[in-house]
Design a protein around this motif. Structure first.
Motif, PDB file in Angstrom:
ATOM      1  N   ILE A 165       0.853  -1.203   0.000  1.00  0.00           N
ATOM      2  CA  ILE A 165       0.000   0.000   0.000  1.00  0.00           C
ATOM      3  C   ILE A 165       0.883   1.246   0.000  1.00  0.00           C
ATOM      4  CG2 ILE A 165      -1.807   1.257   1.265  1.00  0.00           C
ATOM      5  CD1 ILE A 165      -2.460  -1.607   2.537  1.00  0.00           C
ATOM      6  N   LYS A 166       1.921   1.205   0.871  1.00  0.00           N
ATOM      7  CA  LYS A 166       2.844   2.352   0.963  1.00  0.00           C
ATOM      8  C   LYS A 166       3.625   2.509  -0.343  1.00  0.00           C
ATOM      9  CE  LYS A 166       6.391   4.399   3.927  1.00  0.00           C
ATOM     10  NZ  LYS A 166       7.113   5.035   2.814  1.00  0.00           N
ATOM     11  N   ALA A 167       4.050   1.381  -0.915  1.00  0.00           N
ATOM     12  CA  ALA A 167       4.829   1.428  -2.157  1.00  0.00           C
ATOM     13  C   ALA A 167       4.021   2.074  -3.284  1.00  0.00           C
ATOM     14  CB  ALA A 167       5.265   0.023  -2.553  1.00  0.00           C
ATOM     15  N   LYS A 168       2.728   1.729  -3.330  1.00  0.00           N
ATOM     16  CA  LYS A 168       1.845   2.286  -4.359  1.00  0.00           C
ATOM     17  C   LYS A 168       1.730   3.801  -4.178  1.00  0.00           C
ATOM     18  CE  LYS A 168      -2.505   1.261  -6.675  1.00  0.00           C
ATOM     19  NZ  LYS A 168      -3.768   0.520  -6.628  1.00  0.00           N
ATOM     20  N   LYS A 169       1.571   4.207  -2.911  1.00  0.00           N
ATOM     21  CA  LYS A 169       1.438   5.630  -2.576  1.00  0.00           C
ATOM     22  C   LYS A 169       2.706   6.403  -2.939  1.00  0.00           C
ATOM     23  CE  LYS A 169       0.590   8.539   1.471  1.00  0.00           C
ATOM     24  NZ  LYS A 169       0.643   8.534   2.938  1.00  0.00           N
ATOM     25  N   ASP A 170       3.885   5.762  -2.710  1.00  0.00           N
ATOM     26  CA  ASP A 170       5.170   6.417  -2.987  1.00  0.00           C
ATOM     27  C   ASP A 170       5.613   6.283  -4.447  1.00  0.00           C
ATOM     28  OD1 ASP A 170       5.149   6.968  -0.324  1.00  0.00           O
ATOM     29  OD2 ASP A 170       6.674   5.490   0.244  1.00  0.00           O
ATOM     30  N   GLY A 171       4.775   5.652  -5.259  1.00  0.00           N
ATOM     31  CA  GLY A 171       5.137   5.458  -6.664  1.00  0.00           C
ATOM     32  C   GLY A 171       6.195   4.399  -6.865  1.00  0.00           C
ATOM     33  N   MET A 172       6.343   3.475  -5.884  1.00  0.00           N
ATOM     34  CA  MET A 172       7.358   2.413  -5.954  1.00  0.00           C
ATOM     35  C   MET A 172       6.753   1.047  -6.264  1.00  0.00           C
ATOM     36  SD  MET A 172      10.501   3.495  -5.383  1.00  0.00           S
ATOM     37  CE  MET A 172      11.488   2.226  -4.571  1.00  0.00           C
ATOM     38  N   ALA A 173       5.441   1.009  -6.519  1.00  0.00           N
ATOM     39  CA  ALA A 173       4.789  -0.268  -6.814  1.00  0.00           C
ATOM     40  C   ALA A 173       5.313  -0.796  -8.139  1.00  0.00           C
ATOM     41  CB  ALA A 173       3.276  -0.080  -6.873  1.00  0.00           C
ATOM     42  N   ALA A 174       5.477  -2.120  -8.231  1.00  0.00           N
ATOM     43  CA  ALA A 174       6.033  -2.683  -9.446  1.00  0.00           C
ATOM     44  C   ALA A 174       5.376  -4.010  -9.796  1.00  0.00           C
ATOM     45  CB  ALA A 174       7.528  -2.881  -9.267  1.00  0.00           C
ATOM     46  N   GLN A 175       5.104  -4.190 -11.066  1.00  0.00           N
ATOM     47  CA  GLN A 175       4.612  -5.468 -11.574  1.00  0.00           C
ATOM     48  C   GLN A 175       5.760  -6.113 -12.334  1.00  0.00           C
ATOM     49  OE1 GLN A 175       1.577  -6.951 -11.078  1.00  0.00           O
ATOM     50  NE2 GLN A 175       1.207  -5.273  -9.656  1.00  0.00           N
ATOM     51  N   VAL A 176       6.181  -7.281 -11.890  1.00  0.00           N
ATOM     52  CA  VAL A 176       7.317  -7.955 -12.526  1.00  0.00           C
ATOM     53  C   VAL A 176       6.833  -9.237 -13.185  1.00  0.00           C
ATOM     54  CG1 VAL A 176       9.589  -9.002 -12.151  1.00  0.00           C
ATOM     55  CG2 VAL A 176       8.909  -7.009 -10.810  1.00  0.00           C
ATOM     56  N   GLU A 177       7.233  -9.428 -14.435  1.00  0.00           N
ATOM     57  CA  GLU A 177       6.921 -10.687 -15.131  1.00  0.00           C
ATOM     58  C   GLU A 177       8.071 -11.656 -14.899  1.00  0.00           C
ATOM     59  OE1 GLU A 177       5.711 -10.515 -19.235  1.00  0.00           O
ATOM     60  OE2 GLU A 177       4.725  -8.570 -18.910  1.00  0.00           O
ATOM     61  N   TYR A 178       7.802 -12.666 -14.064  1.00  0.00           N
ATOM     62  CA  TYR A 178       8.842 -13.657 -13.774  1.00  0.00           C
ATOM     63  C   TYR A 178       8.878 -14.713 -14.876  1.00  0.00           C
ATOM     64  CZ  TYR A 178       9.199 -11.466  -9.214  1.00  0.00           C
ATOM     65  OH  TYR A 178       9.407 -10.552  -8.212  1.00  0.00           O
ATOM     66  N   GLY A 179      10.035 -15.292 -15.083  1.00  0.00           N
ATOM     67  CA  GLY A 179      10.174 -16.315 -16.118  1.00  0.00           C
ATOM     68  C   GLY A 179      11.513 -17.001 -15.972  1.00  0.00           C
ATOM     69  N   GLN A 180      12.015 -17.560 -17.071  1.00  0.00           N
ATOM     70  CA  GLN A 180      13.275 -18.317 -17.035  1.00  0.00           C
ATOM     71  C   GLN A 180      14.467 -17.449 -16.651  1.00  0.00           C
ATOM     72  OE1 GLN A 180      13.511 -20.440 -20.855  1.00  0.00           O
ATOM     73  NE2 GLN A 180      13.809 -22.299 -19.647  1.00  0.00           N
ATOM     74  N   ARG A 181      14.410 -16.174 -17.044  1.00  0.00           N
ATOM     75  CA  ARG A 181      15.556 -15.303 -16.795  1.00  0.00           C
ATOM     76  C   ARG A 181      15.296 -14.241 -15.729  1.00  0.00           C
ATOM     77  NH1 ARG A 181      19.629 -16.071 -20.320  1.00  0.00           N
ATOM     78  NH2 ARG A 181      19.189 -17.305 -22.176  1.00  0.00           N
ATOM     79  N   VAL A 182      14.065 -14.160 -15.275  1.00  0.00           N
ATOM     80  CA  VAL A 182      13.714 -13.224 -14.198  1.00  0.00           C
ATOM     81  C   VAL A 182      13.186 -14.067 -13.034  1.00  0.00           C
ATOM     82  CG1 VAL A 182      12.349 -11.212 -13.534  1.00  0.00           C
ATOM     83  CG2 VAL A 182      13.150 -11.435 -15.897  1.00  0.00           C
ATOM     84  N   LEU A 183      14.000 -14.173 -11.992  1.00  0.00           N
ATOM     85  CA  LEU A 183      13.737 -15.142 -10.917  1.00  0.00           C
ATOM     86  C   LEU A 183      13.399 -14.436  -9.604  1.00  0.00           C
ATOM     87  CD1 LEU A 183      16.911 -17.311 -11.662  1.00  0.00           C
ATOM     88  CD2 LEU A 183      14.624 -17.632 -12.617  1.00  0.00           C
ATOM     89  N   PRO A 184      12.343 -14.892  -8.893  1.00  0.00           N
ATOM     90  CA  PRO A 184      12.042 -14.301  -7.588  1.00  0.00           C
ATOM     91  C   PRO A 184      13.055 -14.748  -6.530  1.00  0.00           C
ATOM     92  CG  PRO A 184      10.418 -15.992  -8.148  1.00  0.00           C
ATOM     93  CD  PRO A 184      11.378 -15.926  -9.287  1.00  0.00           C
ATOM     94  N   PHE A 185      13.563 -13.793  -5.781  1.00  0.00           N
ATOM     95  CA  PHE A 185      14.635 -14.029  -4.798  1.00  0.00           C
ATOM     96  C   PHE A 185      14.281 -15.152  -3.808  1.00  0.00           C
ATOM     97  CE2 PHE A 185      17.046 -13.183  -0.926  1.00  0.00           C
ATOM     98  CZ  PHE A 185      18.295 -12.812  -1.389  1.00  0.00           C
ATOM     99  N   LEU A 186      13.088 -15.086  -3.214  1.00  0.00           N
ATOM    100  CA  LEU A 186      12.720 -16.065  -2.184  1.00  0.00           C
ATOM    101  C   LEU A 186      12.663 -17.482  -2.742  1.00  0.00           C
ATOM    102  CD1 LEU A 186      10.049 -14.124  -0.056  1.00  0.00           C
ATOM    103  CD2 LEU A 186      12.467 -14.517   0.469  1.00  0.00           C
TER     104      LEU A 186
END
Length: 564
Positions: A165-186
């Motif tokens: 919610i805070k990220a959206k308000k601060d303009g830091m919200a992000a939509q990331v398309e994960y795939g073979q070369r874009v990997l979620p850290f966790l």
């Protein structure tokens, strides 16, 4: 002893020399986790991580890189603020034999592109909010892999729920398309083994870090720092802080780890003595004061602007700062006035040190509990020697005279990445030519006058900006001040002062000129004063003097167009 007079100023507890272990830099963490597994290593906005848990995540990260095919000597870019993910990625990279390329999250695409292509990094660890910027920067040479995390990944409940919610308000919200070369850290960690892994390194020759220098003129250069460089400097800093207690100290980590000062005096040093790092992702004075009041850090390394922000906070007296015992100031000159006021407020010791990226970075510091001198950067660290030489001939200058500071020690870089000519100019016979003008007194204390390139020559006189800045800082109404030389057709250059006044101040240019005239030779008194709300700074808090000069040059160009 006579040629190195500073050794007489060493406290009895500090050795002149030390046998530094030839090891992987990440061994600091491995050893502390073995001895103090349940001690808190990281405190991230209330989320506490033990040494045992941190090392487990680091092993998972290292094994995951190994599974991706990362081999010894490969460069991994880490573009994160101070957060657990950055610590995990840094030490995981080192354990797999990789080279960390610490990248400023505030960089614009042009700077990112230069750093990643110059270093040859094919993998980057970054925030979801920065993915778009990295993709834009690297559209002509896409990364092999992007490992993407979010600040909320390591926040405690309910902050992790509220963060989007805070990220959206601060303009830091992000939509990331994960795939073979874009990997979620966790998931990257979760799907990996936590079996111990440590690729053997030649500590004296293998790189741990390519750290890019500021690049205020032209593109930044990559400084090659070996495991031994960083191990040595971490231990040198620890020898200086001889009253520290193992598994006891709490470090206020407000200096960013992507700056080598924060990396050495905070991250590496805390891991070396099993300290607790209180991670501050962004320096915001109200949050910092609340954190000191509540978490009781004992060590607060910083830049002068951080201490300036503390002493000028209107409600500073309502916060308890008494837990702070040690502060080492670096990255820019520390005004004496700031040092005295901060020590009075906190009851701790604020001492000035000196270093540069090419030296991992610290070479000098004032004694913490023994003799120190105001306005001095102190004396060389153990195993470090320093000289003042003539900038052109390299001959040593007579005692007390001004020349270029050169240093030699185990913390001095291997050279600049892929820049043999620059390396040859800066490293000569093992000596690092700093480009800083300095002098040494008869007791071995060193004083920086200024960068050679910042020297102001007005009417044939040499003027050192720092000397003028010190006088301006002494004025009770001045919060910040920086001095630069600007073009003048008659005198060559004029001294111009850029001033940030305390809130509500009514001080005028005339008042400041009168103040300076009483304290400086007439040719050193600033001719022009510009009052500003703020000064341009790096994220570490170093004032960008060059930026101010560039603004002046732009004004001249625009003026000449008008005249035409």
């Amino acid at each position: 002893m006579t040629s190195n007079p500073w050794l007489d100023q060493y406290p009895d507890e500090v050795p002149h020399s030390y046998d530094y272990p030839k090891q992987n830099l990440a061994k600091f963490l491995v050893d502390s986790a073995a001895l103090y597994p349940q001690h808190i290593a990281l405190d991230f906005m209330g989320k506490k991580i033990t040494y045992s848990s941190l090392l487990q995540s680091v092993y998972r990260f290292a094994n995951a890189l190994n599974q991706l095919g990362v081999r010894k000597g490969e460069r991994i870019a880490i573009m994160l603020p101070n957060c657990p993910q950055g610590v995990i990625a840094y030490y995981g990279t080192l354990l797999v034999g990789g080279i960390a390329v610490m990248t400023n999250p505030l960089y614009v695409p042009r700077e990112i592109e230069h750093q990643l292509t110059d270093s040859g990094a094919r993998i980057i660890v970054t925030l979801d909010a920065l993915v778009g910027r990295v993709k834009k920067a690297m559209e002509h040479h896409p990364m092999d892999y992007m490992i993407v995390t979010s600040i909320k990944d390591y926040l405690p409940f309910p902050k992790n729920v509220l963060y989007p919610i805070k990220a959206k308000k601060d303009g830091m919200a992000a939509q990331v398309e994960y795939g073979q070369r874009v990997l979620p850290f966790l998931s990257f960690l979760k799907n990996s083994s936590d079996a111990p892994i440590e690729v053997a390194v030649d500590a004296e020759n293998d790189l741990a870090l390519i750290q890019y220098t500021g690049g205020t003129t032209g593109f930044a250069k990559g400084v090659m720092l070996t495991h031994m460089n960083l191990v040595s400097n971490t231990i040198q800093a620890q020898l200086w802080f001889y009253r520290s207690k193992i598994a006891h100290e709490k470090y206020l980590a407000a200096l960013p780890f992507f700056h080598v000062f924060g990396l050495t005096v905070l991250l590496n040093q805390a891991m070396y003595i099993a300290g607790t790092l209180i991670l501050i992702p962004r320096f915001e004075i109200n949050e910092v004061l609340k954190t000191i009041h509540k978490k009781k850090p004992t060590v607060f390394p910083g830049a002068p602007t951080m201490y300036i922000a503390v002493i000028h906070h209107p409600k500073v007296s309502s916060f308890d700062l008494s837990s702070i015992q040690i502060c080492i100031s670096g990255a820019a000159p520390l005004p004496v006035e700031v040092q005295e006021r901060f020590e009075k407020l906190s009851g701790g010791k604020l001492t000035e040190g000196y270093g540069l990226t090419e030296a991992s970075p610290v070479t000098h510091a004032n004694n913490i509990w023994e003799k120190r001198k105001s306005g001095s950067i102190g004396i060389p660290f153990p195993d470090t020697i320093a000289k003042i030489v003539h900038s052109d001939t390299g001959e040593e200058m007579p005692l007390g005279e001004i020349g270029e500071l050169i240093v030699k020690g185990p913390q001095v870089m291997k050279g600049y990445w892929d820049r043999p000519d620059d390396t040859e100019r800066t490293l000569r016979d093992g000596w690092l030519y700093t480009g800083d003008l300095a002098r040494m007194d008869d007791e071995g204390f060193f004083y920086i006058l200024d960068r050679r390139k910042d020297l102001i020559i007005a009417g044939g006189y040499n003027i050192y900006p720092r000397e003028v800045e010190e006088v301006l800082f002494e004025h009770p109404e001045v919060e910040e001040a920086v001095v630069a030389g600007i073009n003048d057709p008659y005198r060559g250059e004029n001294v111009k002062a850029y001033i940030v006044l305390r809130k509500g101040s009514t001080v005028t240019e005339k008042d400041l000129k009168s103040w300076c005239k009483e304290r400086l030779a007439v040719y050193k008194v600033p001719k022009i004063y510009e009052f500003r709300d703020s000064l341009p700074k790096t994220l570490v808090g170093k004032v960008l003097r060059r930026k101010l000069i560039e603004e002046e040059n732009e004004k001249l160009v625009n003026q000449s167009k008008v005249d035409l």
